[in-house]
Design a protein around this motif. Sequence first.
Motif, PDB file in Angstrom:
ATOM      1  N   GLY A 117     -18.328 -51.455  11.685  1.00 39.98           N
ATOM      2  CA  GLY A 117     -17.929 -50.287  10.903  1.00 39.98           C
ATOM      3  C   GLY A 117     -17.658 -49.069  11.758  1.00 39.98           C
ATOM      4  N   LEU A 118     -16.955 -49.254  12.883  1.00 41.08           N
ATOM      5  CA  LEU A 118     -16.677 -48.172  13.817  1.00 41.08           C
ATOM      6  C   LEU A 118     -15.191 -47.860  13.868  1.00 41.08           C
ATOM      7  N   VAL A 119     -14.834 -46.765  14.521  1.00 42.27           N
ATOM      8  CA  VAL A 119     -13.437 -46.355  14.647  1.00 42.27           C
ATOM      9  C   VAL A 119     -13.183 -45.885  16.086  1.00 42.27           C
ATOM     10  N   GLY A 120     -11.893 -45.630  16.394  1.00 42.09           N
ATOM     11  CA  GLY A 120     -11.563 -45.028  17.673  1.00 42.09           C
ATOM     12  C   GLY A 120     -10.572 -45.780  18.529  1.00 42.09           C
ATOM     13  N   ALA A 121     -10.354 -47.090  18.247  1.00 48.63           N
ATOM     14  CA  ALA A 121      -9.426 -47.861  19.081  1.00 48.63           C
ATOM     15  C   ALA A 121      -8.387 -48.577  18.229  1.00 48.63           C
ATOM     16  N   GLU A 122      -7.957 -47.920  17.149  1.00 48.52           N
ATOM     17  CA  GLU A 122      -6.989 -48.533  16.246  1.00 48.52           C
ATOM     18  C   GLU A 122      -5.684 -48.892  16.963  1.00 48.52           C
ATOM     19  N   LEU A 191     -17.173 -46.761  21.072  1.00 45.95           N
ATOM     20  CA  LEU A 191     -16.542 -46.537  19.773  1.00 45.95           C
ATOM     21  C   LEU A 191     -17.473 -45.668  18.940  1.00 45.95           C
ATOM     22  N   ARG A 192     -16.937 -44.962  17.955  1.00 42.23           N
ATOM     23  CA  ARG A 192     -17.759 -43.999  17.221  1.00 42.23           C
ATOM     24  C   ARG A 192     -17.856 -44.342  15.730  1.00 42.23           C
ATOM     25  N   ARG A 193     -18.865 -43.753  15.119  1.00 35.81           N
ATOM     26  CA  ARG A 193     -19.012 -43.866  13.665  1.00 35.81           C
ATOM     27  C   ARG A 193     -17.943 -43.006  12.976  1.00 35.81           C
ATOM     28  N   PRO A 194     -17.397 -43.465  11.877  1.00 33.39           N
ATOM     29  CA  PRO A 194     -16.450 -42.619  11.134  1.00 33.39           C
ATOM     30  C   PRO A 194     -17.180 -41.477  10.442  1.00 33.39           C
ATOM     31  N   ALA A 195     -16.429 -40.404  10.167  1.00 36.05           N
ATOM     32  CA  ALA A 195     -17.025 -39.254   9.492  1.00 36.05           C
ATOM     33  C   ALA A 195     -17.418 -39.594   8.060  1.00 36.05           C
ATOM     34  N   GLY A 196     -16.788 -40.609   7.496  1.00 40.94           N
ATOM     35  CA  GLY A 196     -17.092 -41.015   6.131  1.00 40.94           C
ATOM     36  C   GLY A 196     -16.271 -42.236   5.760  1.00 40.94           C
ATOM     37  N   GLU A 199     -12.408 -42.009   6.367  1.00 36.26           N
ATOM     38  CA  GLU A 199     -11.924 -42.237   7.731  1.00 36.26           C
ATOM     39  C   GLU A 199     -11.977 -43.718   8.089  1.00 36.26           C
ATOM     40  N   LEU A 200     -13.021 -44.410   7.626  1.00 40.09           N
ATOM     41  CA  LEU A 200     -13.124 -45.841   7.897  1.00 40.09           C
ATOM     42  C   LEU A 200     -11.984 -46.594   7.228  1.00 40.09           C
ATOM     43  N   ALA A 201     -11.680 -46.234   5.983  1.00 38.60           N
ATOM     44  CA  ALA A 201     -10.575 -46.879   5.275  1.00 38.60           C
ATOM     45  C   ALA A 201      -9.243 -46.589   5.968  1.00 38.60           C
ATOM     46  N   ALA A 202      -9.066 -45.340   6.435  1.00 41.79           N
ATOM     47  CA  ALA A 202      -7.828 -44.980   7.134  1.00 41.79           C
ATOM     48  C   ALA A 202      -7.690 -45.766   8.431  1.00 41.79           C
ATOM     49  N   SER A 203      -8.813 -46.007   9.125  1.00 38.15           N
ATOM     50  CA  SER A 203      -8.802 -46.794  10.356  1.00 38.15           C
ATOM     51  C   SER A 203      -8.336 -48.217  10.084  1.00 38.15           C
ATOM     52  N   ARG A 204      -8.890 -48.828   9.049  1.00 34.47           N
ATOM     53  CA  ARG A 204      -8.510 -50.194   8.701  1.00 34.47           C
ATOM     54  C   ARG A 204      -7.036 -50.264   8.290  1.00 34.47           C
ATOM     55  N   GLU A 205      -6.599 -49.277   7.518  1.00 34.56           N
ATOM     56  CA  GLU A 205      -5.198 -49.249   7.084  1.00 34.56           C
ATOM     57  C   GLU A 205      -4.256 -49.084   8.275  1.00 34.56           C
ATOM     58  N   ALA A 206      -4.652 -48.261   9.246  1.00 36.49           N
ATOM     59  CA  ALA A 206      -3.816 -48.042  10.424  1.00 36.49           C
ATOM     60  C   ALA A 206      -3.651 -49.337  11.213  1.00 36.49           C
ATOM     61  N   MET A 207      -4.722 -50.105  11.361  1.00 32.70           N
ATOM     62  CA  MET A 207      -4.640 -51.362  12.097  1.00 32.70           C
ATOM     63  C   MET A 207      -3.782 -52.381  11.356  1.00 32.70           C
TER      64      MET A 207
END
Length: 305
Positions: A117-122, A191-196, A199-207
């Motif tokens: 459940g992390l973000v940063g390397a999409e 890698l970092r925790r999402p702000a909420g 942001e996590l959903a946006a990360s998954r959508e971007a990938m």
Amino acid sequence: MSFLAELQRHFRGELRENEPLAPRTSVKAGGAADLFARPADAGDLRVLLAAAADAEVPVTVLGGGANTLVSDEGVAGVVVKLPAWSGEAQVDEAGGTFVFGSGEPITKIPGAMKKHGLVGAEFLAGIPGTIGGACAMNAGTKNGETVRVVQAVEIASPEGARWWARDELVWRYRSCELPAGAVVTRLEVRLRRPAGEAELAASREAMEADLAYRKRTQPLHLPNSGSVFQNPPGDFAGRLIEACGLKGLRQGGAQIAEGHANWIVNLGGARAADVSFLIEKARAEVRERFGVELTPEVKRIGRWS
């Protein structure tokens, strides 16, 4: 005693003479390695590098074979293929720190993001190749580069292996300046925790969007070179090549892809020389028409006359 005989006394990994390399590249073209080596571990790699240095035998590292063109005349010396050595993970409230072996696929990093459940390397989603190659080429897209998530790099040399902090190395667009004769063995990534949840959903959508775009626009159904050229500042290599009317141009079994002019595909039986001809043809046409010097991302290795 020959280099091979000396190496066989101490090397514990796999050694093969005259090993075909075309099957190990994404474009499926090129000749053989004089000697192919797969070290058992980092210590085994140091043995190989030390023996090669003593015998003045050249060493070439082969990653996942993406963006790599092997000469039809083969590769002198020893070609090293690093295994996918397992990594380590430490996850905390702020994010996660992961150690990946350089022979592991780049997909391991987006995979770690999804698992924890992390973000940063999409921006790494969908990029082919290995983690070591991503480091050496500072792989990325317009949305980010590998250096963004690197904390440290373990580099092996004939003298041994040590960790280098990210800022000890020189990082540029699509390159990382490594010490001469050294090989990346492991990469420490943060890698970092999402702000909420948003942001996590946006990360998954971007990938997912990046993967879908690649499937739509890149000729992944055919053996291919990957992106042939770096994008020049403020423009796109594919646009410039297409504007020169080179989409679909063939040389032997190789073709500048009809769907994406910054890719070269193997239609069947292509030689490395065919691919190299199209690379130089595109460079020359773009230079003549637009005055732009395209820089290849494809790395040519081996005996090129």
